[in-house]
Every structure is written in C-alpha cells, then in structure tokens.
Design an enzyme around this catalytic site. Structure first.
Site, short mmCIF file in Angstrom:
data_model
loop_
_atom_site.label_atom_id
_atom_site.label_comp_id
_atom_site.label_asym_id
_atom_site.label_seq_id
_atom_site.Cartn_x
_atom_site.Cartn_y
_atom_site.Cartn_z
CE LYS A 178 -24.36 -8.98 25.15
NZ LYS A 178 -25.74 -8.86 25.65
N GLY A 228 -26.46 -14.13 23.47
CA GLY A 228 -26.91 -15.32 24.22
C GLY A 228 -26.93 -16.59 23.40
P1 NDP Z 1 -24.31 -14.08 38.11
O1 NDP Z 1 -24.12 -12.80 38.82
O2 NDP Z 1 -25.62 -14.76 38.18
O3 NDP Z 1 -23.19 -15.12 38.59
C1 NDP Z 1 -21.87 -14.77 38.80
C2 NDP Z 1 -21.19 -15.88 39.55
O4 NDP Z 1 -19.83 -15.55 39.74
C3 NDP Z 1 -21.79 -16.12 40.94
O5 NDP Z 1 -21.97 -17.50 41.14
C4 NDP Z 1 -20.72 -15.59 41.90
O6 NDP Z 1 -20.62 -16.30 43.11
C5 NDP Z 1 -19.49 -15.87 41.07
N1 NDP Z 1 -18.33 -15.10 41.48
C6 NDP Z 1 -18.25 -13.78 41.73
N2 NDP Z 1 -17.00 -13.46 42.10
C7 NDP Z 1 -16.30 -14.61 42.05
C8 NDP Z 1 -14.95 -14.93 42.34
N3 NDP Z 1 -14.07 -14.00 42.72
N4 NDP Z 1 -14.56 -16.22 42.21
C9 NDP Z 1 -15.43 -17.18 41.81
N5 NDP Z 1 -16.73 -16.92 41.55
C10 NDP Z 1 -17.14 -15.65 41.68
O7 NDP Z 1 -23.89 -13.80 36.60
P2 NDP Z 1 -24.43 -14.50 35.28
O8 NDP Z 1 -24.43 -15.96 35.45
O9 NDP Z 1 -25.67 -13.83 34.83
O10 NDP Z 1 -23.31 -14.06 34.23
C11 NDP Z 1 -22.06 -14.72 34.16
C12 NDP Z 1 -21.35 -14.24 32.90
O11 NDP Z 1 -22.15 -14.58 31.78
C13 NDP Z 1 -21.12 -12.73 32.82
O12 NDP Z 1 -19.92 -12.48 32.14
C14 NDP Z 1 -22.29 -12.26 31.99
O13 NDP Z 1 -22.04 -11.06 31.32
C15 NDP Z 1 -22.41 -13.40 31.02
N6 NDP Z 1 -23.70 -13.56 30.38
C16 NDP Z 1 -24.82 -13.61 31.13
C17 NDP Z 1 -26.04 -13.79 30.54
C18 NDP Z 1 -27.32 -13.85 31.31
O14 NDP Z 1 -28.38 -13.93 30.67
N7 NDP Z 1 -27.29 -13.85 32.64
C19 NDP Z 1 -26.15 -13.91 29.08
C20 NDP Z 1 -24.89 -13.86 28.36
C21 NDP Z 1 -23.70 -13.68 29.02
P3 NDP Z 1 -21.83 -16.32 44.20
O15 NDP Z 1 -22.97 -17.00 43.51
O16 NDP Z 1 -21.29 -17.14 45.31
O17 NDP Z 1 -22.09 -14.90 44.54
N1 HSE Z 2 -27.41 -8.56 30.43
C1 HSE Z 2 -27.34 -9.12 29.13
C2 HSE Z 2 -28.63 -8.85 28.40
C3 HSE Z 2 -27.12 -10.61 29.21
O1 HSE Z 2 -29.59 -8.38 29.02
O2 HSE Z 2 -28.69 -9.10 27.20
C4 HSE Z 2 -26.83 -11.21 27.88
O3 HSE Z 2 -25.57 -10.83 27.43
#
Ligand code: NDP
Ligand code: HSE
Length: 434
Positions: free
Chosen positions: A212, A141
C-alpha cells in the site's frame, strides 16, 4: 464491442470471498440507486471462484458461472468490466488483468499486491488500449485515499504520506494494548472477521502495508511503485513490555507506512513506531485505518475510516465501478505510465528522527557509564532516560528516548550495546513518528 462503455456496464466478478460477495450484495441492494448515480445500468454478467458450491451468503444462481476467471475477459464474453477480487500479485489475478486490459476491457481491483508489483506494466497496457484501470479498495479499504491523491489534492506537491494501512495489525495492537491478550489469539479473531489476507503473514510482517505504501508513494510523487527499496518490519516482535512503556511515556505503538519526498530522494519504509498520543494516528484503533497527507498548498489533511472487512472494501470497489460507468478517466497511476520516474531511494540509515530504545541490563555499578559512553561516541543525544526495577527475566530495563539523530548512529550504538557483557538481550528500538 466489449470495450465500448457507452451502453450497459456488464461486470464480471472474479473472486467471491469476503470482498467479492460484498460487491454482489451492494449491487443487489442498491442497484437502482447506483444506476441513477452512474447514469447507466450496471449488471452482473458473470461470476467466478474456485468452488461453485460454497455458500457465500448471496444467491448466485441467476449469474453465469465461469470456471476459469480469465474467460470472462475474452473479447466475446459479453462482459465489459472485470472486477478482480481474487488476490495475489501473480497467478490468476495477473493473467486476468493482462487479458482484460489487453482486450480494452475495464479492470477494477482491490489487489494491492498486483498494483504494487505490476502497476506500471498494467497502467501502460491500459493507457495503450484505452481501458479503465482502478484500484481504490487496494489502499486503506473504505477510505477514498486514491481518489484524494489523484483528484482532490492534484494541485499540490505532496511531500509526505504516512498512515496506518493494515486493519489486521491495528486490530491486533489495539487488543494487545487494551486487553493484554496474546498476539496469536487476536490474530485468529482478525481472520474470523475477514480482515486478514489469505496468507496472514503478509499482514503481520508488514508486506501488505508495504504494498500500500508503494502505491501511495507512486501516486503522491509520480514514481514507479517500488517494492525493492522499501525496508519493511512487521509487528511480530512487539513485546508487551514496549506497549506498557509506550503508554507510560505518552505514546502508542502503531504499524506505519511512510513515504516522504526529501531533497535526497524518496524515503519509503514500513515499521512499528511510537506515535505521540496527541497525534491523529495514535488514536486510530481496531481495524480502522488513517492516512495523513502533507501538501504544499493544502497543508495537512487526515483521512480515517474502516480499512478492511466486507462492507468497507466492497464500498470502495463500487466507487471504482461507478467511476468507470461515468467515463472518468485520466492517467491510471496519476501521471501517464511512460512519465513515471524511477525514485532515487533514500536508505533508512539516512533517516533522521527520534528513537525509543530499551535495554535489559545487569543491575550493577558501571553499567550506565558503559552505555552512555557508547551513546556519546556515536553522537546519540538522550532526551529522556528511565530505569525500572527488576525485569521478570532478570536484570533491569533502561528506557531511553533520543533527540533528533541520523539512524546510522543509532544502529551503530545498538550494535555496540549487544557486545557489552552487561546487556542481557538484543536491545529494542522503535522509531518515534508523529
Ligand atoms: P478471500 O480469500 O475471501 O476471497 C478470494 C476469492 O478468490 C475466493 O472466492 C476464491 O474462491 C477466489 N479464487 C481463488 N483463486 C481463484 C481462481 N483461480 N479463480 C477464480 N477465483 C479464485 O479474499 P478477500 O475477499 O478478502 O480479498 C480479495 C482481494 O481484496 C485481495 O486482493 C485482498 O488483498 C483485497 N482486499 C481485501 C480486503 C479485506 O478486508 N478482506 C480489504 C482490501 C482489499 P473460493 O471462495 O471458491 O475459494
Ligand atoms: N489484510 C488487509 C488488512 C485487508 O488487514 O488491512 C485490507 O487491505
């Protein structure tokens, strides 16, 4: 031209969930500051998600909407940097990465699954077309660990990287220990707080930590990310009784990702471990992550901070966007993609370490003799042993810690224990890791 990064940075944000909405918030709040720090303006040229009407806590009405995220990476889209925050190792995230990098368009992602599974291919493509590729938020993160390995520690031969890399699991283990809560109740809270993956089994079963760890091993040792040779165990089977015994023995249970470069090759593994309470990793609580890196000239360095959640993750994504705006380059995975080595994997059976073992056994004469006989025959030397009064489901617990031993010996002893009549359930084993 789209790939010309000498003018404005025009960002296309694909995915507007926890992290995507966070990136929009930072750009809206700190746009002027970030432009000054980057030496050029950064503006949002397009956004995409599945549901255009969902309330995301940010006003998106002034941004161009793309129903298909991949269209943002077309040569004529006017966008010169894609920020992929959709997730998933394949599907739209991979299609978008290939389209952007193939067209020479910069690509920033928080997607560890994508980099762990396709990192070499994407790095090679980026290096061929000259497109930037960055993924700071993919590991730990808000902690700048990718930058630390690529830049700050670049002069070192890194021998080991170990860390608490999953906020969800650390949060669950912390609350189970402190509040005696059930696993499922705590998981629901982690999901509500935006820490968990879309599929939380990736968190709980250690897969997210494995992604990771594979990325860290690649950057640390100049090898291809390798998910095939990465033994992975999650926290599903951590019993409250082991959390209690850990406390009594001076340890805390943590889910660790470990990558070590030994004379035999590269040893990578993900598993819950008993960490001595005096070690830095034992005192990392809640959704906080921490990474410990051993380098030959620098010695040991420790990095700690928020490993998940909207603000910390979006902060790391912003750092990548600014790096691209500043024109900071270099090999995408630390060394050029065509120079990445294929690691010689060291199987976990060859791991040398110390172990915690817990057996539930019948409370009668001769039991201890049967157990110690097996340990002697398998050459497992006991460092400490304790027996506690009756277990709630019958029998007594025998708790042991071992001296340094090769894992194959411990595995052989555990197998033989299960064949003993006096052993009432599958024994528990946890590696001890400082
Ligand atoms: P979310 O599930 O909150 O958001 C995913 C987003 O992707 C949503 O807005 C969804 O749309 C959109 N989406 C899904 N399918 C499509 C598509 N085909 N085209 C365009 N948009 C699409 O995920 P996060 O924000 O939590 O995570 C995003 C990335 O960041 C992931 O790779 C995750 O592993 C990474 N990550 C997340 C962390 C966290 O703390 N959450 C920390 C570090 C990395 P809709 O909203 O309309 O459903
Ligand atoms: N799902 C992941 C976690 C998000 O809990 O650490 C950060 O990569």
């Amino acid at each position: 031209m789209n790939s010309d990064l000498s003018g404005k940075i025009i960002v296309g944000i694909a995915g507007l969930g926890t992290v995507g909405a966070g990136v929009v918030k930072i750009l809206e709040k700190h746009g002027a500051l970030i432009a000054a720090r980057s030496g050029r303006e950064i503006e949002i040229g397009g956004v995409s998600a599945r549901d255009r009407n969902r309330d995301r806590g940010v006003d998106l009405t002034s941004y161009r909407w793309f129903d298909n995220a991949v269209d943002m990476a077309a040569k004529n889209s006017g966008i010169n940097l894609i920020v992929e925050l959709i997730g998933g190792s394949d599907g739209p995230a991979l299609a978008l990465a290939r389209e952007a990098l193939g067209n020479g368009i910069g690509f920033v992602t928080a997607n560890k699954a994508l980099i762990a599974m396709h990192g070499k291919e994407l790095a090679a493509l980026a290096e061929k077309t000259g497109a930037p590729l960055r993924f700071e938020a993919a590991v730990a993160g808000g902690i700048p660990i990718i930058k630390a390995l690529r830049e700050g520690l670049v002069g070192n031969d890194v021998t080991a990287v170990r860390g608490i890399l999953n906020g969800t699991c650390n949060y669950i283990l912390t609350r189970m220990e402190r509040e005696g809560l059930a696993f499922d109740d705590v998981l629901a809270d982690a999901q509500r707080l935006g820490y968990a993956e879309a599929d939380p089994t990736f968190d709980i079963d250690g897969i997210d930590t494995a992604h990771k760890t594979a990325i860290l091993a690649s950057l640390a040792f100049g090898v291809e990310p390798d998910m095939e040779n990465l033994p992975t165990e999650g926290i599903r089977n951590i019993a409250p009784v082991d959390i209690e015994y850990a406390k009594e023995l001076g340890y805390r249970i943590k889910l660790l990702g470990v990558a070590q470069h030994t004379d035999e090759g590269v040893e990578t593994r993900v598993h819950p471990a008993m960490v001595p309470i005096s070690a830095p990793l034992a005192n990392v609580m809640n959704a906080t992550n921490a990474v410990v890196v051993d380098g030959d000239f620098v010695g040991q360095t420790v990095y700690e901070g928020a490993g998940a959640g909207q603000g910390p993750t979006a902060s790391a994504v912003m750092a990548d966007i600014v790096d691209v705006a500043r024109g900071q380059g270099g090999p995408r995975l630390g060394v050029p993609a065509d120079q990445l080595k294929t690691a010689v994997p060291v199987p976990v059976s060859k791991h040398k370490g110390t172990y915690y073992l817990r057996l539930r056994v019948e409370d009668r004469h001769g039991v201890m003799a049967d157990i110690t006989k097996i340990l002697a025959e398998e050459k497992v030397s006991i460092e400490s042993m304790l027996q506690r009064g009756r277990a709630s489901d019958g029998g007594v617990y025998i708790i042991m810690t071992t001296h340094m031993v090769v894992e194959a010996s411990v595995a052989a002893a555990l197998n033989r224990f299960t064949e003993l009549e006096c052993v009432l359930e599958t024994p528990a084993m946890l590696r001890i890791e400082a």
